[in-house]
Design a protein around this motif. Structure first.
Motif, PDB file in Angstrom:
ATOM      1  N   ILE A   1       0.887  -1.167   0.000  1.00  0.00           N
ATOM      2  CA  ILE A   1       0.000   0.000   0.000  1.00  0.00           C
ATOM      3  C   ILE A   1       0.925   1.217   0.000  1.00  0.00           C
ATOM      4  O   ILE A   1       1.841   1.301   0.820  1.00  0.00           O
ATOM      5  N   ASN A   2       0.695   2.133  -0.932  1.00  0.00           N
ATOM      6  CA  ASN A   2       1.551   3.330  -1.062  1.00  0.00           C
ATOM      7  C   ASN A   2       3.047   2.989  -1.068  1.00  0.00           C
ATOM      8  O   ASN A   2       3.863   3.654  -0.417  1.00  0.00           O
ATOM      9  N   ASN A   3       3.374   1.913  -1.772  1.00  0.00           N
ATOM     10  CA  ASN A   3       4.766   1.486  -1.978  1.00  0.00           C
ATOM     11  C   ASN A   3       5.455   0.990  -0.703  1.00  0.00           C
ATOM     12  O   ASN A   3       6.655   0.804  -0.669  1.00  0.00           O
ATOM     13  N   VAL A   4       4.661   0.777   0.375  1.00  0.00           N
ATOM     14  CA  VAL A   4       5.220   0.168   1.586  1.00  0.00           C
ATOM     15  C   VAL A   4       4.662  -1.248   1.692  1.00  0.00           C
ATOM     16  O   VAL A   4       3.442  -1.436   1.744  1.00  0.00           O
ATOM     17  N   SER A   5       5.578  -2.222   1.704  1.00  0.00           N
ATOM     18  CA  SER A   5       5.177  -3.613   1.869  1.00  0.00           C
ATOM     19  C   SER A   5       5.239  -3.935   3.361  1.00  0.00           C
ATOM     20  O   SER A   5       6.303  -3.877   3.976  1.00  0.00           O
ATOM     21  N   PHE A   6       4.071  -4.241   3.929  1.00  0.00           N
ATOM     22  CA  PHE A   6       3.958  -4.325   5.394  1.00  0.00           C
ATOM     23  C   PHE A   6       4.655  -5.567   5.955  1.00  0.00           C
ATOM     24  O   PHE A   6       4.452  -6.677   5.478  1.00  0.00           O
ATOM     25  N   VAL A   7       5.457  -5.350   6.980  1.00  0.00           N
ATOM     26  CA  VAL A   7       6.155  -6.441   7.666  1.00  0.00           C
ATOM     27  C   VAL A   7       5.649  -6.496   9.104  1.00  0.00           C
ATOM     28  O   VAL A   7       5.731  -5.508   9.832  1.00  0.00           O
ATOM     29  N   LEU A   8       5.116  -7.651   9.508  1.00  0.00           N
ATOM     30  CA  LEU A   8       4.627  -7.794  10.886  1.00  0.00           C
ATOM     31  C   LEU A   8       5.804  -7.862  11.854  1.00  0.00           C
ATOM     32  O   LEU A   8       6.841  -8.444  11.522  1.00  0.00           O
ATOM     33  N   PRO A   9       5.667  -7.304  13.073  1.00  0.00           N
ATOM     34  CA  PRO A   9       6.688  -7.570  14.092  1.00  0.00           C
ATOM     35  C   PRO A   9       6.655  -9.073  14.411  1.00  0.00           C
ATOM     36  O   PRO A   9       5.715  -9.763  14.007  1.00  0.00           O
ATOM     37  N   ASN A  10       7.654  -9.587  15.134  1.00  0.00           N
ATOM     38  CA  ASN A  10       7.610 -11.017  15.425  1.00  0.00           C
ATOM     39  C   ASN A  10       7.809 -11.374  16.896  1.00  0.00           C
ATOM     40  O   ASN A  10       7.843 -12.544  17.242  1.00  0.00           O
ATOM     41  N   ASN A  11       7.920 -10.368  17.763  1.00  0.00           N
ATOM     42  CA  ASN A  11       8.077 -10.734  19.174  1.00  0.00           C
ATOM     43  C   ASN A  11       7.201  -9.918  20.132  1.00  0.00           C
ATOM     44  O   ASN A  11       7.252 -10.120  21.336  1.00  0.00           O
ATOM     45  N   ILE A  12       6.397  -9.018  19.587  1.00  0.00           N
ATOM     46  CA  ILE A  12       5.431  -8.258  20.394  1.00  0.00           C
ATOM     47  C   ILE A  12       4.427  -7.652  19.419  1.00  0.00           C
ATOM     48  O   ILE A  12       4.744  -7.448  18.253  1.00  0.00           O
ATOM     49  N   SER A  13       3.207  -7.375  19.911  1.00  0.00           N
ATOM     50  CA  SER A  13       2.220  -6.806  18.992  1.00  0.00           C
ATOM     51  C   SER A  13       2.344  -5.283  18.942  1.00  0.00           C
ATOM     52  O   SER A  13       2.848  -4.649  19.872  1.00  0.00           O
ATOM     53  N   ILE A  14       1.845  -4.714  17.851  1.00  0.00           N
ATOM     54  CA  ILE A  14       1.887  -3.256  17.655  1.00  0.00           C
ATOM     55  C   ILE A  14       1.072  -2.551  18.741  1.00  0.00           C
ATOM     56  O   ILE A  14       1.495  -1.534  19.288  1.00  0.00           O
ATOM     57  N   LEU A  15      -0.090  -3.132  19.089  1.00  0.00           N
ATOM     58  CA  LEU A  15      -0.936  -2.505  20.111  1.00  0.00           C
ATOM     59  C   LEU A  15      -0.242  -2.493  21.479  1.00  0.00           C
ATOM     60  O   LEU A  15      -0.315  -1.500  22.212  1.00  0.00           O
ATOM     61  N   GLN A  16       0.468  -3.574  21.822  1.00  0.00           N
ATOM     62  CA  GLN A  16       1.213  -3.599  23.088  1.00  0.00           C
ATOM     63  C   GLN A  16       2.331  -2.550  23.077  1.00  0.00           C
ATOM     64  O   GLN A  16       2.512  -1.806  24.038  1.00  0.00           O
ATOM     65  N   ALA A  17       3.064  -2.490  21.956  1.00  0.00           N
ATOM     66  CA  ALA A  17       4.158  -1.521  21.841  1.00  0.00           C
ATOM     67  C   ALA A  17       3.621  -0.090  21.975  1.00  0.00           C
ATOM     68  O   ALA A  17       4.219   0.759  22.645  1.00  0.00           O
ATOM     69  N   HIS A  18       2.457   0.168  21.347  1.00  0.00           N
ATOM     70  CA  HIS A  18       1.824   1.488  21.402  1.00  0.00           C
ATOM     71  C   HIS A  18       1.365   1.792  22.834  1.00  0.00           C
ATOM     72  O   HIS A  18       1.627   2.873  23.375  1.00  0.00           O
ATOM     73  N   HIS A  19       0.693   0.824  23.452  1.00  0.00           N
ATOM     74  CA  HIS A  19       0.111   1.013  24.786  1.00  0.00           C
ATOM     75  C   HIS A  19       1.185   1.252  25.858  1.00  0.00           C
ATOM     76  O   HIS A  19       1.034   2.089  26.738  1.00  0.00           O
ATOM     77  N   TYR A  20       2.282   0.504  25.736  1.00  0.00           N
ATOM     78  CA  TYR A  20       3.329   0.594  26.758  1.00  0.00           C
ATOM     79  C   TYR A  20       4.483   1.521  26.351  1.00  0.00           C
ATOM     80  O   TYR A  20       5.463   1.645  27.079  1.00  0.00           O
ATOM     81  N   GLY A  21       4.373   2.122  25.156  1.00  0.00           N
ATOM     82  CA  GLY A  21       5.424   3.038  24.696  1.00  0.00           C
ATOM     83  C   GLY A  21       6.755   2.340  24.453  1.00  0.00           C
ATOM     84  O   GLY A  21       7.817   2.889  24.766  1.00  0.00           O
ATOM     85  N   ILE A  22       6.696   1.137  23.885  1.00  0.00           N
ATOM     86  CA  ILE A  22       7.936   0.397  23.601  1.00  0.00           C
ATOM     87  C   ILE A  22       8.468   0.822  22.229  1.00  0.00           C
ATOM     88  O   ILE A  22       7.784   0.648  21.217  1.00  0.00           O
ATOM     89  N   PRO A  23       9.664   1.393  22.167  1.00  0.00           N
ATOM     90  CA  PRO A  23      10.181   1.880  20.880  1.00  0.00           C
ATOM     91  C   PRO A  23      10.740   0.746  20.016  1.00  0.00           C
ATOM     92  O   PRO A  23      10.948  -0.372  20.488  1.00  0.00           O
ATOM     93  N   GLY A  24      10.935   1.054  18.731  1.00  0.00           N
ATOM     94  CA  GLY A  24      11.632   0.134  17.836  1.00  0.00           C
ATOM     95  C   GLY A  24      10.776  -0.962  17.238  1.00  0.00           C
ATOM     96  O   GLY A  24      11.274  -1.809  16.490  1.00  0.00           O
ATOM     97  N   VAL A  25       9.461  -0.982  17.560  1.00  0.00           N
ATOM     98  CA  VAL A  25       8.599  -2.042  17.025  1.00  0.00           C
ATOM     99  C   VAL A  25       7.963  -1.608  15.701  1.00  0.00           C
ATOM    100  O   VAL A  25       7.864  -2.367  14.754  1.00  0.00           O
ATOM    101  N   PHE A  26       7.525  -0.339  15.656  1.00  0.00           N
ATOM    102  CA  PHE A  26       6.923   0.200  14.430  1.00  0.00           C
ATOM    103  C   PHE A  26       7.185   1.696  14.387  1.00  0.00           C
ATOM    104  O   PHE A  26       7.571   2.301  15.389  1.00  0.00           O
ATOM    105  N   THR A  27       6.972   2.291  13.221  1.00  0.00           N
ATOM    106  CA  THR A  27       7.080   3.751  13.094  1.00  0.00           C
ATOM    107  C   THR A  27       5.715   4.289  12.655  1.00  0.00           C
ATOM    108  O   THR A  27       4.855   3.521  12.227  1.00  0.00           O
ATOM    109  N   THR A  28       5.527   5.606  12.765  1.00  0.00           N
ATOM    110  CA  THR A  28       4.218   6.174  12.404  1.00  0.00           C
ATOM    111  C   THR A  28       4.347   7.089  11.187  1.00  0.00           C
ATOM    112  O   THR A  28       3.666   8.112  11.079  1.00  0.00           O
TER     113      THR A  28
END
Length: 479
Positions: free
Chosen positions: A300-327
């Motif tokens: 989508i928009n030239n970004v091929s989505f890659v899932l994280p593999n050791n924590i979910s995006i919602l957990q990283a967002h909720h707990y403020g864990i860096p390095g899992v995804f970018t915005t």
């Protein structure tokens, strides 16, 4: 609403449930009535792990149509003779498209037109003079499907758990993930009639399963003729009959005037489509079996989505864990081009990334979903988790805001959770971002999710408890 922990997609809102472990999904049903479904959302497990989720009117309320004599869920499935997980792993290894399925099924049975090890065909009962409700669900993994019943018209009354202005049709088309509620009348001579489903295949030169699955609509008084008489077969459209699909999807209207967001805060333009990756230098030729020694991908928009593999995006967002995804997911394609024309080969290789797009709570969102002709154009069933949205318009070619905005239906557009973006065309959806969480937007052809045709809409908390996501449950699966 506010319980995104119960959404289910692996590494987006939770880690997968481990073998022998369990997790209880807790959520409230708000404002939906009709047919939904549940399914696994990890690898290709949903090939066999799925079922209907039916929401009936509240006690004391009634349907907006005469109460049917019976209600029958009709789940369209897709069957491989080998383990579907192995089919997916093989495709991931080779970079080629996965092997196509061996059969389609109706309520788990392929029907009469296959050479099967044992006979078994789903029987759907009806009586003369009855009006029955069929709740049709496309639970196939990778294939939009046509659906018809011999000699019987179908009255469409709902889709994706929202009511519609009733209209009649001889044939339905459902993309994977979509549901359609139809009324069928027992107004034919008592006999046996085939219910049949087969592929709508819009991608050119792509292999697909061209078999037909059947069930039998059986009038009550015909029990004795079941083994004697051959049921009548319905006429199904040609595999590539896009005109029928267009006429069908353009018939959808909400049952009354609805409140569509008019002022838009977030105007997004998302190209959706396939791509090809050059063979990495450390890969042997057998790992690059796409066209001319490439590997299939999607974006989508030239970004091929890659899932994280050791924590979910919602957990990283909720707990403020860096390095899992970018915005920094782009709001529009990084480059304007003739999306449905002859696309330069330099644009065929997307960039892999785990990028989300941030939305403020309560923002009014419009997304233009634009198919591309990279590799091949195709009808993409695009599903957004956590929301129903209005489909205000669809069309062919490249979306043109000046010219096409006048075609928007802002009065009674249908409310859905999955939109079939037309082959070589576009669709426009609108919704209010009032459900905080990390919500996957993806193509419901599972082969395309594996290739990266997805992104995450990260809806921020609003003000106070009732505009914020609830804390994660105690039994949320561990990674």
């Amino acid at each position: 609403m506010r319980t995104g922990w119960a959404d289910g997609p692996e590494f987006v809102t939770q880690c997968p449930i481990r073998p022998k472990e369990s997790y209880t999904y807790k959520f409230s049903v708000v404002g939906q009535e009709g047919t939904l479904w549940w399914h696994a959302h990890s690898s290709w497990l949903r090939a066999t792990v799925y079922g209907a989720l039916i929401i009936r009117p509240r006690e004391g309320d009634s349907y907006p149509f005469p109460k049917p004599n019976r209600e029958i869920p009709i789940l369209l499935g897709e069957w491989w003779d080998t383990n579907p997980i192995d089919v997916m792993r093989e495709a991931t290894r080779t970079g080629a498209p996965p092997n196509v399925s061996n059969a389609y099924t109706i309520n788990g049975q392929p029907g009469d037109l296959y050479k099967c090890s044992s006979k078994g065909t789903t029987i759907v009962p009806i009586d003369s003079g009855e009006t029955n409700l069929l709740r049709v669900i496309n639970s196939a993994l990778n294939q939009p499907l046509f659906f018809a019943v011999a000699n019987h018209k179908l009255t469409v009354v709902g889709a994706d758990a929202s009511y519609l202005k009733p209209f009649t049709s001889n044939v339905l088309m459902l993309g994977p993930g979509q549901t359609t509620d139809v009324l069928i009348n027992g107004d034919n001579p008592p006999s046996l009639y085939y219910i049949a489903s087969r592929a709508y295949q819009s991608a050119q030169n792509a292999a697909f399963d061209n078999t037909t699955t059947t069930a039998i609509l059986q009038y009550k008084s015909t029990h004795h003729v079941l083994n004697v008489k051959k049921p009548l077969m319905p006429l199904l459209p040609a595999y590539n009959d896009t005109n029928t699909v267009t006429a069908f999807s353009r018939s959808f209207r909400s049952s009354r005037k609805v409140e569509v967001p008019i002022e838009i805060d977030e105007n997004l333009f998302f190209t959706v489509g396939l791509g090809l990756n050059k063979c990495p230098p450390n890969f042997r030729a057998r790992r690059c079996q796409g066209p001319n020694g490439t590997r299939f991908t999607a974006s989508i928009n030239n970004v091929s989505f890659v899932l994280p593999n050791n924590i979910s995006i919602l957990q990283a967002h909720h707990y403020g864990i860096p390095g899992v995804f970018t915005t920094d997911f782009p709001a529009k394609p990084p480059l304007k081009f003739d999306y449905t024309g002859n696309v330069s080969r330099s644009l065929w290789q997307p960039i892999p990334g785990t990028k989300a797009y941030k939305l403020k709570f309560g923002s009014r969102v419009q997304i233009v979903l634009q198919d591309t002709s990279i590799v091949t154009s195709e009808n993409h069933p695009i599903h957004l988790h956590g929301y129903d949205f209005y489909i205000v318009a669809e069309g062919f070619g490249n979306f043109n805001a000046k010219k096409d905005s006048s075609k928007f239906n802002l009065v009674d557009p249908p409310l859905r959770n999955t939109v079939a973006v037309p082959v070589n065309g576009w669709a426009v959806i609108r919704f209010v971002a009032d459900n905080p969480g990390a919500w996957l937007l993806h193509c419901h052809l599972d082969v395309h999710i594996n290739w990266g045709l997805a992104t995450v809409l990260l809806v921020e908390n609003g003000v106070g408890k009732f505009q914020s996501i609830e804390p994660p449950p105690k039994d949320l699966p561990l990674c």
